[in-house]
Design a protein around this motif. Structure first.
Motif, PDB file in Angstrom:
ATOM      1  N   LYS A 106       0.836  -1.198   0.000  1.00 17.85           N
ATOM      2  CA  LYS A 106       0.000   0.000   0.000  1.00 17.85           C
ATOM      3  C   LYS A 106       0.869   1.246   0.000  1.00 17.85           C
ATOM      4  N   VAL A 107       0.404   2.293  -0.734  1.00 16.82           N
ATOM      5  CA  VAL A 107       1.176   3.524  -0.898  1.00 16.82           C
ATOM      6  C   VAL A 107       0.444   4.673  -0.226  1.00 16.82           C
ATOM      7  N   LYS A 108       1.190   5.471   0.513  1.00 19.21           N
ATOM      8  CA  LYS A 108       0.597   6.676   1.092  1.00 19.21           C
ATOM      9  C   LYS A 108       1.479   7.875   0.776  1.00 19.21           C
ATOM     10  N   LYS A 109       0.840   9.022   0.663  1.00 16.23           N
ATOM     11  CA  LYS A 109       1.540  10.255   0.321  1.00 16.23           C
ATOM     12  C   LYS A 109       1.891  10.987   1.612  1.00 16.23           C
ATOM     13  N   VAL A 110       3.155  11.335   1.761  1.00 12.56           N
ATOM     14  CA  VAL A 110       3.636  11.947   3.004  1.00 12.56           C
ATOM     15  C   VAL A 110       4.422  13.207   2.662  1.00 12.56           C
ATOM     16  N   ARG A 111       4.237  14.226   3.508  1.00 18.60           N
ATOM     17  CA  ARG A 111       5.028  15.439   3.334  1.00 18.60           C
ATOM     18  C   ARG A 111       6.476  15.161   3.722  1.00 18.60           C
ATOM     19  N   LEU A 112       7.393  15.653   2.899  1.00 21.37           N
ATOM     20  CA  LEU A 112       8.804  15.445   3.178  1.00 21.37           C
ATOM     21  C   LEU A 112       9.207  16.100   4.497  1.00 21.37           C
ATOM     22  N   SER A 113       8.523  17.212   4.834  1.00 15.59           N
ATOM     23  CA  SER A 113       8.856  17.931   6.073  1.00 15.59           C
ATOM     24  C   SER A 113       8.487  17.128   7.317  1.00 15.59           C
ATOM     25  N   ASP A 114       7.573  16.142   7.187  1.00 14.66           N
ATOM     26  CA  ASP A 114       7.164  15.309   8.324  1.00 14.66           C
ATOM     27  C   ASP A 114       8.113  14.144   8.557  1.00 14.66           C
ATOM     28  N   LEU A 115       9.058  13.930   7.660  1.00 18.20           N
ATOM     29  CA  LEU A 115       9.990  12.807   7.772  1.00 18.20           C
ATOM     30  C   LEU A 115      11.315  13.283   8.347  1.00 18.20           C
ATOM     31  N   TYR A 116      12.100  12.339   8.788  1.00 14.68           N
ATOM     32  CA  TYR A 116      13.430  12.631   9.314  1.00 14.68           C
ATOM     33  C   TYR A 116      14.479  12.324   8.251  1.00 14.68           C
TER      34      TYR A 116
END
Length: 698
Positions: A161-171
Motif C-alpha cells: 500500500k502507498v501513502k503520500k507523506v510530506r517530506l517535512s514530516d519525515l526525518y
C-alpha cells in the motif's frame, strides 16, 4: 543463293535473340526481388525547408489533423512532469531491529567508562525513545528526486500500500542528529554527549529506501500521457500560400500534416496504384542498367555471371536499406552503400563502380526520409571513395578510403545543412555517429574481395600482388629446388611484362603467370637443362618416350602443385597453356632417328594443351620459348638473336598455337622487335667496330 543467305541471316537473328533473352532472366528476377522490398506507405509529395519560400500553390488542409508540439516544448513538458513527480520509497520494517541491535553492540564495545550504571541505563532508554520517534515518522535518505522544492514523497509499506507523506514530516539524517543532540543535552552533561552521539550516529539505518525502478515506471507512464499536440487544424483551413516563407510556425504545421498523411492507412486501391508506380520506376531504372552495360560494357554484358553479380550487388544494398528502415529502425546513413562500388572497382573500372553506385543510391532512396539530401551526400562521398582507389595496390589503402569517406560525409552534410537552414544550429551531431559507423564498415571491403573473386571468377590485383611476391611459399620452394628454373621464370616475367605493356594487356597478370608457369619442374628439377649444374644429364639413362613423358609431366605437376597451394585458376591457365599442344620436338626427332615413323606414337610426344586462349597466355608462351632458346646460343650477336626470335615465334604461328588467343600479326611483330631489343640488352650485344678504329684501353 538468296534463300541460303536468308536462312543464315534468320539463324543469326534467332541465336542473337536467344542470347539477349537469356540476359533478361537475371534482370527480371532483380525487378521482382526489389519490388518485394520497396515500402508501400504513402509519401508526402511536397518538399519544404525552413526559412525558404513555399513554391507550390496555396495549400488547404485535406482533413482534420493535430499540430505537433516543438521538440523544445515537448521536452519542457516532460521535464516538468519529472520535476512534479513524487519519488517512491519502500518501507523497511527490519531497519528498527537492526538499529537497536547496533546500539547494544556499540554500548558494549564503548563500555562508557565515564558513565555510572544508572546513567548507562538512562542513555539506553533515551536512545530507544529517540529511535522509536524517528522510525515511527520515517528516516529517509537523500536519493531520488529530492530537492528543496520536493513537497511530498510516496511511501510503499510491506503490504504494497502507498501513502503520500510530506517530506517535512519525515526525518533525514541531519534532522535526526539535531533531534538526538537536543534530547541528550537535557539528559547528560556536555562532556559526555559526544560519546553518546557517536553511538547514535553509528546505529542510524534509513527505513525508507528509494525505489528507482518503480519511480521510473511511474514517470514513464506520466511522460507517455503528455500530449504531443498543441492544437488542431480543421479540414479546408488555409495552411500556407504560394510564395510565403516557411517560418517556425508553418514548418510545425507542415510537418504535422506530413506525419498524419504518411501514417494514413493505405486502402486496396491505393496499394495497387503504389505498386504499379513502383513497378514502372523499377522497370525504367533496370532498363537503363540493361542498355548502359549492353552499349558501353559489352564485355561485361556478355558474361552472365558478371552481370548477375553486379545486379546482386545493387539488390544487396536495397536489402540492407529495407532492414535498416523496417526492422532495425536505424538511420539510413549507417548503410555502407560505398562498400560495393569499392569492391567492384578492384575488378572493373571506375565507370562500372560509379554506375553501380548511382543505381544503389536511386533504389535505396525509396527508404530515405530526406531523399534529395541522401542522394547528394551519398553520391559525392561514393565518388570520392572510388577515386581514392585509382591506383589500388595494397589493402591498407582501405583505411585511407574510410577516412576520406568520413570527412566527405562531414563536409557535405555540413554544406547541406547550411544551405537548407542557414544556421549551424540545425547541424544534427547524431549523424556523425552514423557516418563514423558507415566509414568503419568500409574496412569490410578487404575480406569481401575474396568472396567477389569466387563469384566473378576473377582475381583482383591485390591478390595477384600478394602471390607475385618471390618470398611466397611456392616461389621460394622453386628457388631452392630448381634455381635455374627460377631464374628462367624471372627472365620470362620481365620479357612478358614488357610485351604486355606494349600491347596494353594485363601486365600484372602476365608477370604472375610467367613466374608460376614452370613450377611443375620442381618434381624432377635435374631433368631440365637449366638445373643441370654438374653437366650430368639423367636423360642418357632413359629412352625418348620416357624423357618426353617427364618433360610433358611438368605441366601436369605444375597444375597439381598450384591447386594444392590454392593458386587462382587464372594463373593455372598459364601453366597449362605455355606449351600449348606442341610436340617435345627434341625427343620426337631423336626417336625418328632411332625408329621407323610407323612405330612412333606421336601423342606420347605432345603436350596436353590447350593452346593459349588470350593475349596474356600467348605472350607468356612466346617469352618462355624465346628466353629458353636464347640460352642455347653459343655465339650471341644481334643477327643471331634476331633470327632466333623470328624462327621461334614463326614456328608457333605455323603450328597454329595463337589461333585462339586473339593476338594479331601487328601485335606479334611488335613483340618480336621488343624481344630482340631486350635480349640484346640481357646478353650485352655490342656493335662491331671497324678494324681501322683504335679502341681506348679500358
Amino acid at each position: 543463293m538468296k534463300s541460303t543467305f536468308r536462312l543464315i541471316t534468320q539463324k543469326y537473328k534467332y541465336a542473337t535473340g536467344r542470347k539477349y533473352w537469356k540476359k533478361l532472366i537475371p534482370f527480371t528476377i532483380f525487378v521482382l526481388l526489389v519490388l518485394i522490398l520497396l515500402p508501400r506507405d504513402l509519401r508526402f509529395t511536397y518538399k519544404f525547408e525552413q526559412n525558404k519560400p513555399w513554391v507550390y500553390e496555396d495549400l488547404i488542409a485535406p482533413f482534420d489533423f493535430p499540430v505537433l508540439k516543438t521538440p523544445t516544448v515537448l521536452k519542457a513538458d516532460q521535464a516538468l512532469a519529472a520535476f512534479q513527480l513524487s519519488p517512491i520509497y519502500d518501507y523497511d520494517s527490519n531497519a528498527v531491529q537492526k538499529a537497536f541491535e547496533t546500539i547494544e553492540n556499540e554500548i558494549a564495545n564503548e563500555k562508557l567508562s565515564l558513565f555510572s550504571g544508572a546513567e548507562i541505563q538512562a542513555v539506553e532508554s533515551e536512545l530507544e525513545i529517540i529511535l522509536h520517534e524517528i522510525y515511527t515518522k520515517g528516516l529517509i535518505g537523500l536519493e531520488g528526486n529530492l530537492n528543496l522544492n520536493t513537497e511530498f514523497v510516496l511511501i510503499k509499506n510491506e503490504y504494497g500500500k502507498v501513502k503520500k507523506v510530506r517530506l517535512s514530516d519525515l526525518y533525514t539524517f541531519q534532522k535526526a542528529n539535531s533531534f538526538a543532540k537536543k534530547a541528550f543535552s537535557q539528559l547528560i552533561e556536555e562532556g559526555k554527549q559526544s560519546a553518546v552521539l557517536k553511538i547514535f550516529q553509528n546505529s542510524l539505518i534509513e527505513n525508507l529506501k528509494y525505489d528507482s525502478t518503480l519511480t521510473n515506471i511511474v514517470l514513464k507512464h506520466y511522460v507517455d500521457r503528455i500530449p504531443v499536440y498543441s492544437g488542431m487544424i480543421q479540414k479546408g483551413e488555409l495552411i500556407i500560400t504560394k510564395g510565403s516563407i516557411v517560418n517556425n510556425e508553418k514548418l510545425l504545421v507542415l510537418k504535422s500534416l506530413q506525419k498524419e498523411f504518411e501514417a494514413s492507412l493505405v486502402g486496396p486501391y491505393q496499394h495497387l496504384l503504389i505498386l504499379l508506380g513502383q513497378l514502372i520506376l523499377t522497370l525504367l531504372f533496370t532498363g537503363v542498367i540493361y542498355h548502359l552495360f549492353k552499349k558501353f560494357k559489352p564485355d561485361i554484358f556478355d558474361k552472365t555471371q558478371s552481370l548477375t553479380v553486379i545486379l546482386f550487388s545493387i539488390y544487396l544494398t536495397v536489402l540492407m536499406a529495407y532492414f535498416a528502415n523496417s526492422s532495425l529502425k536505424v538511420n539510413i546513413y549507417i548503410i555502407p552503400i560505398v562498400i560495393i562500388p569499392i569492391v567492384l572497382r578492384v575488378f572493373f573500372d571506375s565507370w562500372v563502380s560509379i554506375t553501380v553506385l548511382l543505381f544503389q543510391i536511386i533504389f535505396s532512396s525509396f527508404f530515405a526520409s530526406e531523399t534529395d539530401e541522401f542522394i547528394v551526400i551519398t553520391f559525392i562521398v561514393g565518388v570520392l571513395a572510388i577515386l581514392s582507389l585509382q591506383n589500388f595496390r595494397k589493402r591498407s589503402q582501405f583505411y585511407l578510403t574510410a577516412g576520406i569517406c568520413f570527412i566527405g560525409y562531414l563536409i557535405v552534410y555540413l554544406g547541406f545543412t547550411l544551405y537548407k537552414s542557414g544556421s549551424i544550429n540545425e547541424f544534427n551531431s547524431t549523424n556523425l555517429f552514423w557516418f563514423a559507423i558507415n566509414s568503419l564498415l568500409i574496412l569490410l571491403s578487404s575480406p569481401l574481395i575474396y568472396g567477389f573473386e569466387k563469384l566473378l571468377g576473377q582475381v583482383s590485383e591485390v591478390s595477384l600482388l600478394e602471390i607475385s611476391d618471390t618470398n611466397s611459399p611456392l616461389l621460394r620452394e622453386l628457388s631452392m629446388k630448381a634455381p635455374g628454373t627460377f631464374q628462367h621464370s624471372m627472365q620470362v616475367a620481365n620479357l612478358a611484362e614488357a610485351a604486355a605493356y606494349k600491347l596494353n594487356a594485363n601486365t600484372l597478370l602476365v608477370r604472375v603467370g610467367a613466374l608460376y608457369h614452370d613450377i611443375g619442374k620442381m618434381a624432377n628439377p635435374m631433368y631440365f637443362i637449366e638445373n643441370q649444374m654438374n653437366h650430368i644429364n639423367p636423360h642418357t639413362d632413359l629412352n625418348d618416350e620416357e624423357s618426353a613423358e617427364i618433360i610433358i609431366n611438368h605441366v601436369l605437376d605444375g597444375i597439381r602443385m598450384a591447386r594444392k597451394n590454392r593458386i587462382p585458376e587464372i594463373i593455372i591457365d598459364f601453366i597449362r597453356t605455355h606449351h600449348g599442344d606442341q610436340r617435345v620436338e627434341f625427343f620426337y626427332q631423336s626417336s625418328l632417328k632411332n625408329s621407323p615413323i610407323e612405330f612412333i606414337k606421336e601423342n606420347k610426344f605432345r603436350y596436353p594443351g590447350p593452346r593459349p586462349f588470350s593475349k596474356e597466355t600467348a605472350i607468356v608462351m612466346m617469352a618462355d620459348s624465346v628466353e629458353a632458346a636464347s640460352r642455347s646460343l653459343k655465339n650471341v650477336s644481334e643477327e643471331a638473336l634476331s633470327n632466333l626470335v623470328d624462327t621461334i615465334i614463326d614456328y608457333k604461328i605455323n603450328n597454329k598455337q595463337f589461333d585462339n588467343s586473339g593476338i594479331t600479326f601487328k601485335d606479334v611483330n611488335e613483340i618480336k622487335i621488343l624481344f630482340k631489343k631486350m635480349l640484346g640488352s640481357i646478353y650485352h650485344v655490342r656493335v662491331e667496330y671497324p678494324s681501322s678504329i683504335t679502341l681506348p684501353i679500358p
